[in-house]
Design an enzyme around this catalytic site. Structure first.
Site, PDB file in Angstrom:
ATOM      1  N   ARG A 144      11.074   0.304   8.994  1.00  0.00           N
ATOM      2  CA  ARG A 144      11.116   0.150  10.576  1.00  0.00           C
ATOM      3  C   ARG A 144      12.865   0.216  10.630  1.00  0.00           C
ATOM      4  NH1 ARG A 144       6.733   1.127  11.805  1.00  0.00           N
ATOM      5  NH2 ARG A 144       5.053  -0.214  12.685  1.00  0.00           N
TER       6      ARG A 144
ATOM      7  N   HIS B  69      10.034   9.197  13.885  1.00  0.00           N
ATOM      8  CA  HIS B  69       9.093   8.131  13.515  1.00  0.00           C
ATOM      9  C   HIS B  69       7.616   8.828  13.381  1.00  0.00           C
ATOM     10  CE1 HIS B  69       7.968   3.733  14.021  1.00  0.00           C
ATOM     11  NE2 HIS B  69       7.107   4.418  13.196  1.00  0.00           N
TER      12      HIS B  69
ATOM     13  N   ARG C 124       8.590  -9.876  -2.410  1.00  0.00           N
ATOM     14  CA  ARG C 124       8.827 -11.402  -2.627  1.00  0.00           C
ATOM     15  C   ARG C 124       8.378 -11.963  -3.898  1.00  0.00           C
ATOM     16  NH1 ARG C 124       6.512 -12.695   3.114  1.00  0.00           N
ATOM     17  NH2 ARG C 124       5.126 -11.260   2.368  1.00  0.00           N
TER      18      ARG C 124
ATOM     19  N   GLU D 210      15.428   2.844  18.222  1.00  0.00           N
ATOM     20  CA  GLU D 210      14.788   4.194  18.730  1.00  0.00           C
ATOM     21  C   GLU D 210      13.873   3.956  19.948  1.00  0.00           C
ATOM     22  OE1 GLU D 210      12.274   4.339  14.963  1.00  0.00           O
ATOM     23  OE2 GLU D 210      10.580   4.081  16.139  1.00  0.00           O
TER      24      GLU D 210
ATOM     25  N   ARG E  55       0.861  -1.374  -0.077  1.00  0.00           N
ATOM     26  CA  ARG E  55      -0.044   0.169  -0.157  1.00  0.00           C
ATOM     27  C   ARG E  55       0.793   1.250   0.100  1.00  0.00           C
ATOM     28  NH1 ARG E  55      -3.247  -3.370   3.789  1.00  0.00           N
ATOM     29  NH2 ARG E  55      -1.473  -3.369   4.947  1.00  0.00           N
TER      30      ARG E  55
HETATM   31  P1  NAP Z   1       1.547  -3.755   3.087  1.00  0.00           P
HETATM   32  O1  NAP Z   1       0.513  -3.131   2.221  1.00  0.00           O
HETATM   33  O2  NAP Z   1       1.347  -5.016   3.555  1.00  0.00           O
HETATM   34  O3  NAP Z   1       2.983  -3.935   2.060  1.00  0.00           O
HETATM   35  C1  NAP Z   1       3.947  -4.555   2.473  1.00  0.00           C
HETATM   36  C2  NAP Z   1       4.821  -4.700   1.224  1.00  0.00           C
HETATM   37  O4  NAP Z   1       6.052  -5.435   1.287  1.00  0.00           O
HETATM   38  C3  NAP Z   1       4.160  -5.974   0.221  1.00  0.00           C
HETATM   39  O5  NAP Z   1       4.283  -5.315  -1.197  1.00  0.00           O
HETATM   40  C4  NAP Z   1       5.152  -7.182   0.404  1.00  0.00           C
HETATM   41  O6  NAP Z   1       5.054  -7.771  -0.899  1.00  0.00           O
HETATM   42  C5  NAP Z   1       6.352  -6.697   0.859  1.00  0.00           C
HETATM   43  N1  NAP Z   1       7.026  -7.636   1.544  1.00  0.00           N
HETATM   44  C6  NAP Z   1       6.571  -8.200   2.577  1.00  0.00           C
HETATM   45  N2  NAP Z   1       7.516  -9.197   2.945  1.00  0.00           N
HETATM   46  C7  NAP Z   1       8.775  -8.744   2.190  1.00  0.00           C
HETATM   47  C8  NAP Z   1       9.971  -9.270   2.303  1.00  0.00           C
HETATM   48  N3  NAP Z   1      10.419 -10.368   2.900  1.00  0.00           N
HETATM   49  N4  NAP Z   1      10.983  -8.757   1.390  1.00  0.00           N
HETATM   50  C9  NAP Z   1      10.407  -7.688   0.643  1.00  0.00           C
HETATM   51  N5  NAP Z   1       9.458  -7.260   0.470  1.00  0.00           N
HETATM   52  C10 NAP Z   1       8.228  -7.736   1.476  1.00  0.00           C
HETATM   53  O7  NAP Z   1       1.960  -2.741   4.070  1.00  0.00           O
HETATM   54  P2  NAP Z   1       2.207  -1.312   4.130  1.00  0.00           P
HETATM   55  O8  NAP Z   1       0.837  -0.865   4.694  1.00  0.00           O
HETATM   56  O9  NAP Z   1       2.503  -0.595   2.785  1.00  0.00           O
HETATM   57  O10 NAP Z   1       3.180  -0.942   5.243  1.00  0.00           O
HETATM   58  C11 NAP Z   1       4.312  -1.297   5.174  1.00  0.00           C
HETATM   59  C12 NAP Z   1       5.322  -0.998   6.341  1.00  0.00           C
HETATM   60  O11 NAP Z   1       5.351   0.174   6.601  1.00  0.00           O
HETATM   61  C13 NAP Z   1       4.440  -1.482   7.581  1.00  0.00           C
HETATM   62  O12 NAP Z   1       4.507  -3.032   8.000  1.00  0.00           O
HETATM   63  C14 NAP Z   1       5.281  -0.764   8.560  1.00  0.00           C
HETATM   64  O13 NAP Z   1       6.135  -1.249   9.158  1.00  0.00           O
HETATM   65  C15 NAP Z   1       5.783   0.422   8.168  1.00  0.00           C
HETATM   66  N6  NAP Z   1       5.130   1.620   8.353  1.00  0.00           N
HETATM   67  C16 NAP Z   1       5.947   2.914   9.071  1.00  0.00           C
HETATM   68  C17 NAP Z   1       5.364   4.205   9.165  1.00  0.00           C
HETATM   69  C18 NAP Z   1       6.112   5.024   9.915  1.00  0.00           C
HETATM   70  O14 NAP Z   1       5.578   5.957  10.686  1.00  0.00           O
HETATM   71  N7  NAP Z   1       7.066   5.376   9.443  1.00  0.00           N
HETATM   72  C19 NAP Z   1       3.904   4.217   9.099  1.00  0.00           C
HETATM   73  C20 NAP Z   1       3.101   3.209   8.628  1.00  0.00           C
HETATM   74  C21 NAP Z   1       3.690   2.215   8.327  1.00  0.00           C
HETATM   75  P3  NAP Z   1       5.343  -9.344  -0.862  1.00  0.00           P
HETATM   76  O15 NAP Z   1       4.349  -9.999   0.070  1.00  0.00           O
HETATM   77  O16 NAP Z   1       5.292  -9.710  -2.481  1.00  0.00           O
HETATM   78  O17 NAP Z   1       6.724  -9.575  -0.516  1.00  0.00           O
END
Ligand code: NAP
Length: 321
Positions: free
Chosen positions: A240, A287, A183, A269, A162
């Protein structure tokens, strides 16, 4: 519902706290100096936990609360919750996807621009001389040797989910060719896919980390990836902290083996490596990826909505487990 005991793990949002307090019997974990004693004394009453990206629920906490039914996380990332233990014990888990996507993507672009264009260094540092000629100040002339263009740079995204996709769309508007590593290849995407991160790093100038933190992705940005990205490359991390091998990142930045870094998250952090504070090729944020009033309130509503749905035996809004 006001007799249902809910444990909030740390301060997150006053709006969330107030709204939880109106509906449930709320315990603020941080207000108890002897937390182990608190868990023992309340083990038979806590039915829900509200955690976040800082303080979730580990196996010890989960095991000590036998009446626990649900963990509603005020975050999309669930790396601070022992999901395996929850599955094992039939404890439901929810998170806050989608509502924060746009804000986190906006911040990623902000970090890219701030890092490349040295916005923070330029701010109030390179004043115009006021001798009538309006020449640029000395500081800015020095900075100009380091300021880099964003438009058209090759952007690589680690995790085209997303948030990754929302970053890609924004970067596209800057004329940036996009590629990614996940992946699995995303069938609906026209972006170039790399099946390993080293190849992605070798073929981009800005590498943005946007995947979840798991055992597989811990230190996914390691020495090899950093070296391939090279002295003109930039790493942006809005995922993260532990995605990056931080000592490797710091030494690469100090030694000029990496061009720059824009970091919203850190490996330990709130601790930030001291050396980073002395560098002018980094932008360091505490963060705040999802940190707008609008999004934080929407996240809070989702946390509460999930708890209410659970205790009214309705379908959860955003279930994970
Ligand atoms: P999401 O929709 O689940 O997307 C995660 C993506 O990562 C998917 O495309 C997945 O594709 C890929 N992925 C999962 N495991 C992987 C691996 N081992 N190697 C490479 N790619 C991998 O999650 P999202 O909503 O975009 O959020 C992503 C992350 O952003 C969260 O988990 C959170 O840790 C972080 N975040 C940070 C903040 C902040 O304040 N800085 C705020 C919100 C979220 P595949 O399944 O094909 O691998």
């Amino acid at each position: 519902m006001d007799t249902i005991c809910v444990l909030m793990t740390c301060p997150m949002s006053t709006y969330l706290e107030d709204e939880l307090n109106k509906r449930f019997k709320l315990f603020r974990f941080w207000e108890f100096p002897k937390q182990k004693d608190f868990l023992k004394e309340n083990s038979n009453s806590i039915r829900a936990i509200v955690g976040n990206a800082t303080a979730g629920a580990d196996a010890e906490m989960i095991n000590s609360l036998p009446k626990l039914e649900i963990i509603s996380s005020y975050s999309v990332g669930l790396d601070k919750i022992d999901l395996a233990r929850c599955k094992e014990k039939g404890i439901r888990v929810t998170n806050t996807p989608d509502v924060l996507t746009e804000d986190v993507a906006d911040l990623a672009i902000g970090l890219i621009l701030a890092t490349l264009r040295k916005i923070c260094e330029c701010d109030r540092s390179g004043h115009f001389y006021t001798d009538g000629n309006r020449k640029l100040g000395k500081n800015l002339l020095v900075l100009w040797r380091m300021i880099m263009e964003f438009s058209g740079k090759k952007v690589g995204i680690v995790g085209l989910g997303r948030i990754g996709l929302a970053i890609a769309k924004r970067a596209e508007a800057f004329g940036c060719p996009i590629s990614y590593y996940s992946r699995s290849e995303k069938p609906d995407s026209n972006y170039k896919y790399y099946s390993n991160i080293v190849d992605l790093a070798a073929n981009c100038q800005i590498l943005v980390v946007a995947c979840p933190l798991t055992e597989e992705t811990r230190h996914i940005i390691n020495r090899e990836v950093i070296d391939v990205l090279g002295p003109k490359g930039v790493v942006i991390n809005i995922g993260r902290g532990p995605h990056i091998d931080e000592p490797e990142l710091v030494s690469a930045l100090v030694e000029g083996r990496l061009g720059g870094a824009g970091l919203d998250v850190f490996e330990h952090e709130p601790e930030v490596p001291e050396q980073l504070f002395g560098l002018d090729n980094v932008v360091l944020l505490p963060h705040v990826g999802s940190g707008t009033v609008e999004t934080r309130n929407a996240m809070a509503d989702l946390v509460i909505g999930n708890l209410e749905a659970h205790f009214l035996t309705k379908p959860l809004l955003t279930p994970v487990v």
